[in-house]
Structures are given as structure tokens and as C-alpha cells.
Design an enzyme around this catalytic site. Structure first.
Site: not given
Ligand SMILES: NC(=O)c1ccc[n+]([C@@H]2O[C@H](COP(=O)([O-])OP(=O)(O)OC[C@H]3O[C@@H](n4cnc5c(N)ncnc54)[C@H](O)[C@@H]3O)[C@@H](O)[C@H]2O)c1
Length: 371
Positions: A70-71, A170, A194, A198, A327
Site C-alpha cells: 500500500t506504500g 490501534s 485487524y 493489534k 455501517r
């Protein structure tokens, strides 16, 4: 490389925190005086590139590891344009993957002219698959990068004998636990793959500290924003996505009634927290820290700030937002209690959201002009 800071004084321990705490401006001048070697993982990403920029501007030596998933090389080029050639010559990029222990070990080594290598003093670990939504679609890849990759970094950091490993956790670890603002010692309830990764990273860091004396600090970032954050794609964060939509004259969608709130934190505060955490005396830090501003902003307010910034810069008035259903899985409110980071690390965030958003909007507009 020689020891940068020498504050340790064993008989003062906890009460010594405020005595030994270094302010960020002091830290910046000390770093300028005594350069160290830093590994930044995820260096071509949004936050990693800001860490690189700050470190090079303080004349540090930096190794950057990234698999460019993604970088973007553009982010590295942007940093290159902001530092001197001499500062840039102190940066060594390694195209590699944290899922490979060999790549992690190699990234701990800075090559010098004589052909020898020096081991990293500090690691700022940012590389991860970063999106909650993507982690739901790709849980095994998320696990590979965020847990196995983190474990590789821990092992490589242990074997290289780094002085401190600071890693990106996070606010997602809090999930939908009741109570605001979130405190580090409060309950955790990860709600996505995700968030689980973390959380597991924090457990691993704790175990490595106990078993192998790897000194690490976890930073629980809240909603981070600033220039170079990717506005494109299904997993873009709300601020770059909305700016991009508004300057492209596309409608902005708000999920729910817009009264959902977040702690939006400028990336400069994240840089500050990382450097303070890396250089805090051993007696001063413990475990994990929230990195936010302690200031709550609703999505409706955020929309207004961004809209005003655009109107100030651009001959165009964005349309009213389009409201749609909440959502599934979205947390209603998220806010950091930053007392622990303030007291133990000397973290002093700038929470001037409106001006930080104006600066960010300005940057996205100037990028468009150069296309
Ligand atoms: N941006 C936020 O609001 C936010 C909030 C909470 C936590 N975080 C955490 O901060 C860190 C940085 O996030 P960001 O916003 O800069 O994201 P980003 O996607 O811009 O940066 C992540 C970087 O890591 C690299 N990377 C991913 N997997 C890799 C792998 N297996 N090996 C090597 N490199 C790899 C990517 O190419 C990218 O350059 C992440 O750990 C993320 O989970 C970010």
C-alpha cells in the site's frame, strides 16, 4: 553507535518520571547532536514516510523496509524533496517483506562505506495491513502481515539488541467497550481481524519483554490524518477520501446521522509520540499508550471544517453531504484519554484540527494542480 540518552537512575524510578521526562523540542535538539540508526518499517506508507522525513531532518541514519503493497515510491520521492542531499544519503531503502524473517534481519543492518554494517538502535514498526474492512475480506493475509510479520520484527530486534522497539497498535483494540474517553488499562474487545492482530501484537510485545528483555512501546493510534495519506480505493480513510471527493466535485456520503464522533489526530503528533517513546528513559515508560488528541469531533463537524477549507482555497462550493444507513460494525464514538502519554512520555499533541485540515486540503489541491 553511542548511547543517545543517559537518564537512568535506579533509585528514583517512578517518581523520577517528571524529572527525567524530556520535552519534544529538547529531544529534537539532542537527536541533532547525536545521530542514531533507526529502522522504520512501512517507510513508504503514510505514517512511515512522515517518520522518515522527521528523522532525516534531524540528521539521523534511517533504514526503511517496505514491500510497497500500500506504500508508494512517490511518498519517498516527496520526502527526498524535503531534505538535503546529505540527509537523503543517510537513508537506505530495503524492498522486503516483514513476513520474511531474513528480510527483517537484513533490515536491522545499516551499511557503511567501509563495507561493514551497524545494527539499528531503534525500530519504529509501522508496516501492516491497515484496514479493518480489508481484514474482514482477507483475514489470513492480515494475520500473516500483522502477527507473523510483527513476530519476525520482534525476533530480529531481539537478536540485533535494539535499544527500543516502538510499534503501531490501534484504537481498534478497544472495540465497542463502553465508556469514554478510552484508557489504556480499560477493557479491550477487538471486533475485527485487524483489531485482533493489534491486540495479539501487544501480548507478544509483553511476553518478549518478560522473556527476552526486548524493550518495546505500543502506540494505540486513533484516527490519524495529514498529507500523503492515500485518498484512493475502497479502504481509504475518511479525511483524504472526503477531501478527494469534494475537490473532484463528487458527493460525500456520511453513514448514519453524522453525529458519530472520532478523535482525529494529525500525523505530526504521531511522529512526536514515536520519537518520545523511542527515547524515553527505561524507568519512564510502560506498555501501551493512546496517541490521539483527547478532542472529539463529529462527522458533521468534520464535514464543515473540510468544506470551509475548500471554499477558502478553491472557487467551488461542495454540495451538501448525502446521508445513508449506519455501517454495520462502525463504532459510534471513539476518543482517547492521553493522560498517560502526557505524563510518562511528555507527549504534547497539537489539536488545531481546523488549521491542520486546511494545510491538508492545500496539499491535496496542490497535488491535483501538478497532475
Ligand atoms: N492511519 C491511521 O489512522 C492508523 C490508525 C491506527 C493504527 N494505524 C497503524 O499505523 C501503521 C501505519 O499505517 P498507515 O496509515 O501509514 O498505513 P499505510 O498503508 O500508508 O502504511 C503501511 C505501510 O506498510 C507497508 N507494508 C504493509 N505490509 C507489509 C509487509 N508485509 N512487509 C513490508 N511492508 C509492508 C505498506 O506498503 C505501507 O507502506 C499501521 O500499522 C496501522 O495499522 C494507522
Amino acid at each position: 553507535m553511542q548511547e543517545l540518552f543517559c537518564f537512568r537512575n535506579d533509585f528514583q524510578l517512578h517518581s523520577a518520571r517528571s524529572i527525567f521526562m524530556i520535552t519534544y523540542p529538547d529531544l529534537q535538539s539532542r537527536l541533532l547532536d547525536k545521530p542514531g540508526i533507526w529502522l522504520v518499517t512501512g517507510v513508504a506508507g503514510f505514517i512511515g514516510s512522515h517518520l522518515l522525513e522527521a528523522l532525516l531532518q534531524m540528521d539521523q541514519h534511517v533504514i526503511g523496509l517496505d514491500n510497497l503493497s500500500t506504500g508508494r515510491r512517490d511518498n519517498l520521492d516527496s520526502v527526498h524533496a524535503l531534505v538535503t542531499e546529505q540527509q537523503w544519503s543517510r537513508f537506505q531503502f530495503r524492498h522486503g517483506d516483514i513476513s520474511s524473517l531474513d528480510d527483517c534481519r537484513h533490515a536491522m543492518m545499516f551499511s557503511i562505506d567501509s563495507g561493514e554494517t551497524l545494527l539499528a538502535d531503534y525500530v519504529l514498526h509501522q508496516a501492516a495491513l491497515c484496514s479493518v474492512a480489508r481484514s474482514i475480506e482477507e483475514p489470513t493475509l492480515t494475520n500473516d502481515y500483522n502477527i507473523n510479520g510483527f513476530l519476525n520484527i520482534l525476533v530480529a530486534a531481539r537478536d540485533a539488541g535494539v535499544k527500543r522497539l516502538v510499534y503501531a497498535s490501534s484504537s481498534a483494540v478497544y472495540g465497542d467497550t463502553p465508556g469514554l474517553p478510552k484508557e489504556e488499562n480499560g477493557k479491550l474487545r477487538p471486533l475485527s481481524p485487524y483489531a485482533i492482530t493489534k491486540y495479539v501484537d501487544e501480548l507478544y510485545a509483553d511476553v518478549f519483554a518478560k522473556l527476552f528483555h526486548v524493550k518495546s512501546v505500543g502506540l494505540r493510534y486513533f484516527n490519524i490524518f495529514g498529507v500523503r495519506q492515500d485518498p484512493q480505493g475502497a479502504y481509504a480513510a475518511v479525511i483524504p477520501k472526503w477531501i478527494d471527493s469534494m475537490i473532484s466535485a463528487n458527493p460525500v456520503t456520511i453513514f448514519g446521522d453524522g453525529e458519530t464522533s472520532r478523535d482525529f489526530c494529525h500525523v505530526s503528533n504521531v511522529v512526536q509520540a514515536n520519537l518520545l517513546a523511542a527515547c524515553a528513559p527505561d524507568s519512564a515508560y510502560e506498555g501501551t499508550y493512546n496517541v490521539g488528541t483527547g478532542r472529539s469531533t463529529t462527522l458533521n463537524q468534520l464535514y464543515g471544517y473540510i468544506r470551509n477549507s475548500i471554499i477558502n482555497e478553491f472557487p467551488y462550493i461542495p454540495a451538501e453531504p448525502h446521508y445513508t444507513d449506519f455501517r454495520t460494525g462502525d463504532i459510534r464514538h471513539s476518543l482517547a484519554n492521553i493522560a498517560k502519554a502526557r505524563e510518562q512520555l511528555g507527549y504534547m499533541p497539537d489539536d488545531g484540527l481546523s488549521s491542520q485540515l486546511s494545510e491538508t486540503v492545500h496539499w491535496y489541491l496542490s497535488c491535483r494542480e501538478h497532475l
